[in-house]
Motif scaffolding. Structure first.
Motif, PDB file in Angstrom:
ATOM      1  N   GLN A 155       0.838  -1.183   0.000  1.00 28.80           N
ATOM      2  CA  GLN A 155       0.000   0.000   0.000  1.00 28.80           C
ATOM      3  C   GLN A 155       0.880   1.241   0.000  1.00 28.80           C
ATOM      4  O   GLN A 155       2.078   1.168   0.276  1.00 28.80           O
ATOM      5  CB  GLN A 155      -0.946   0.026   1.195  1.00 28.80           C
ATOM      6  N   ALA A 156       0.287   2.371  -0.334  1.00 24.85           N
ATOM      7  CA  ALA A 156       1.037   3.626  -0.404  1.00 24.85           C
ATOM      8  C   ALA A 156       1.137   4.240   0.993  1.00 24.85           C
ATOM      9  O   ALA A 156       0.113   4.561   1.598  1.00 24.85           O
ATOM     10  CB  ALA A 156       0.350   4.602  -1.347  1.00 24.85           C
TER      11      ALA A 156
ATOM     12  N   THR B 122      -4.009  -7.691   6.710  1.00 23.03           N
ATOM     13  CA  THR B 122      -3.397  -8.861   6.068  1.00 23.03           C
ATOM     14  C   THR B 122      -2.471  -8.468   4.922  1.00 23.03           C
ATOM     15  O   THR B 122      -2.565  -7.363   4.381  1.00 23.03           O
ATOM     16  CB  THR B 122      -4.495  -9.785   5.513  1.00 23.03           C
ATOM     17  N   HIS B 123      -1.569  -9.390   4.566  1.00 20.57           N
ATOM     18  CA  HIS B 123      -0.685  -9.258   3.400  1.00 20.57           C
ATOM     19  C   HIS B 123       0.165  -7.986   3.441  1.00 20.57           C
ATOM     20  O   HIS B 123       0.346  -7.319   2.421  1.00 20.57           O
ATOM     21  CB  HIS B 123      -1.509  -9.290   2.100  1.00 20.57           C
ATOM     22  N   GLY B 124       0.660  -7.643   4.624  1.00 22.08           N
ATOM     23  CA  GLY B 124       1.550  -6.501   4.752  1.00 22.08           C
ATOM     24  C   GLY B 124       0.880  -5.147   4.732  1.00 22.08           C
ATOM     25  O   GLY B 124       1.554  -4.114   4.717  1.00 22.08           O
ATOM     26  N   LYS B 125      -0.423  -5.124   4.752  1.00 27.24           N
ATOM     27  CA  LYS B 125      -1.156  -3.857   4.738  1.00 27.24           C
ATOM     28  C   LYS B 125      -1.460  -3.416   6.163  1.00 27.24           C
ATOM     29  O   LYS B 125      -1.341  -4.200   7.108  1.00 27.24           O
ATOM     30  CB  LYS B 125      -2.451  -4.006   3.934  1.00 27.24           C
TER      31      LYS B 125
ATOM     32  N   ASN C 283      -7.409   0.095   1.094  1.00 23.31           N
ATOM     33  CA  ASN C 283      -8.200  -1.008   1.660  1.00 23.31           C
ATOM     34  C   ASN C 283      -9.482  -0.540   2.352  1.00 23.31           C
ATOM     35  O   ASN C 283     -10.281  -1.358   2.793  1.00 23.31           O
ATOM     36  CB  ASN C 283      -7.344  -1.762   2.687  1.00 23.31           C
ATOM     37  N   MET C 284      -9.657   0.766   2.435  1.00 22.89           N
ATOM     38  CA  MET C 284     -10.789   1.305   3.193  1.00 22.89           C
ATOM     39  C   MET C 284     -12.053   1.335   2.339  1.00 22.89           C
ATOM     40  O   MET C 284     -12.019   1.734   1.178  1.00 22.89           O
ATOM     41  CB  MET C 284     -10.437   2.721   3.663  1.00 22.89           C
ATOM     42  N   PRO C 285     -13.191   0.919   2.896  1.00 18.81           N
ATOM     43  CA  PRO C 285     -14.449   1.045   2.146  1.00 18.81           C
ATOM     44  C   PRO C 285     -14.866   2.506   2.077  1.00 18.81           C
ATOM     45  O   PRO C 285     -14.486   3.316   2.926  1.00 18.81           O
ATOM     46  CB  PRO C 285     -15.445   0.226   2.979  1.00 18.81           C
TER      47      PRO C 285
END
Length: 269
Positions: A102-103, A169-172, A195-197
């Motif tokens: 992620q950024a 998850t997955h490093g986020k 990842n945020m809704p």
């Protein structure tokens, strides 16, 4: 002449003349002033889009495509709106330094004027959420308690119940909300970055967004003291349980060892 003179002396003559003058003035203003103002606004918007396109070509096109259509290195930007650009670039997440899970938030490299121009260009590619005004995101007077309920229901699963952030998850990860500008919090809820809704006004009205922002600013304020003492980072049961395990159990072991040593010495003597 006599009839005209009589009409001039009529009590309503002055009122009729005044109404005619106001109508003429209003008509002239409507015919000329708004057109000039609209043309000026359109010209300023066109200039902002042109300047934003130049910035985009240098800092964004390599990942998002020359027309915002997206590539294998970045998603398309058609329809993301100005709010998404203001959030991503205004928090330093974009331009991306390197590909990753992620950024991350980092130092902002563009001025606010340049960000506005970039947002104007991306917004011209397709309609999307606009940058909110201060009246929309200013939490002054909002119900903090209600904001706490909304935050715990919709946000605490990722950001922790005090907005300290947490691992995904997955490093986020969900970032900490401490010190985040209220405008950026509002934009994040509007656009749903990474990842945020997203929580558009149809799902979460403006009033509720203000309440959440008010709660976040309250629990992360500089003058906010924890009534329970040391907050342990506000991370909740994980850190508190770890503290109890290490120090509490450690203290019990130390006491048990001391008692055993004293008992052994007493038996020898």
């Amino acid at each position: 002449m006599k009839k005209l003179s009589v009409r001039r002396r009529h009590p309503l003559a002055a009122v009729v003349v005044l109404l005619l003058a106001l109508a003429a003035t209003g008509g002239l203003y409507a015919a000329f002033a708004p057109a000039d103002k609209a043309q000026a606004e359109e010209s300023a918007q066109s200039l902002a889009i042109d300047e934003g396109k130049k910035i985009y070509a240098v800092g964004c096109a390599s990942c998002h495509g020359t027309g915002g259509q997206g590539t294998s290195d970045g998603p398309q930007l058609v329809g993301v709106g100005a709010a998404a650009v203001d959030f991503q670039v205004g928090t330093g997440r974009m331009p991306l330094q390197q590909q990753g899970a992620q950024a991350p938030k980092k130092k902002v490299i563009y001025s606010q004027a340049e960000i506005d121009q970039l947002a104007a260009y991306v917004s011209s590619l397709g309609a999307g959420p606009s940058v909110p005004t201060k009246d929309q995101y200013d939490p002054q007077g909002a119900n903090i308690a209600k904001g706490g309920e909304l935050f715990r229901t919709n946000c605490a699963q990722c950001h922790n119940f005090t907005g300290e952030g947490g691992a995904l998850t997955h490093g986020k990860s969900a970032p900490s909300l401490e010190g985040v500008d209220p405008k950026h919090i509002y934009e994040a809820m509007q656009t749903g970055p990474q990842n945020m809704p997203s929580f558009p006004d149809t799902t979460m009205p403006e009033k509720q967004k203000k309440q959440i922002i008010a709660y976040v600013k309250e629990v992360n304020g500089d003058n906010t003291a924890s009534p329970g003492g040391l907050s342990l980072g506000g991370l909740g049961p994980v850190s508190e349980g770890l503290f109890a395990w290490i120090f509490g159990l450690g203290a019990m072991i130390a006491v048990a060892t001391w008692v055993a040593v004293r008992t052994a010495k007493a038996k020898k003597s």
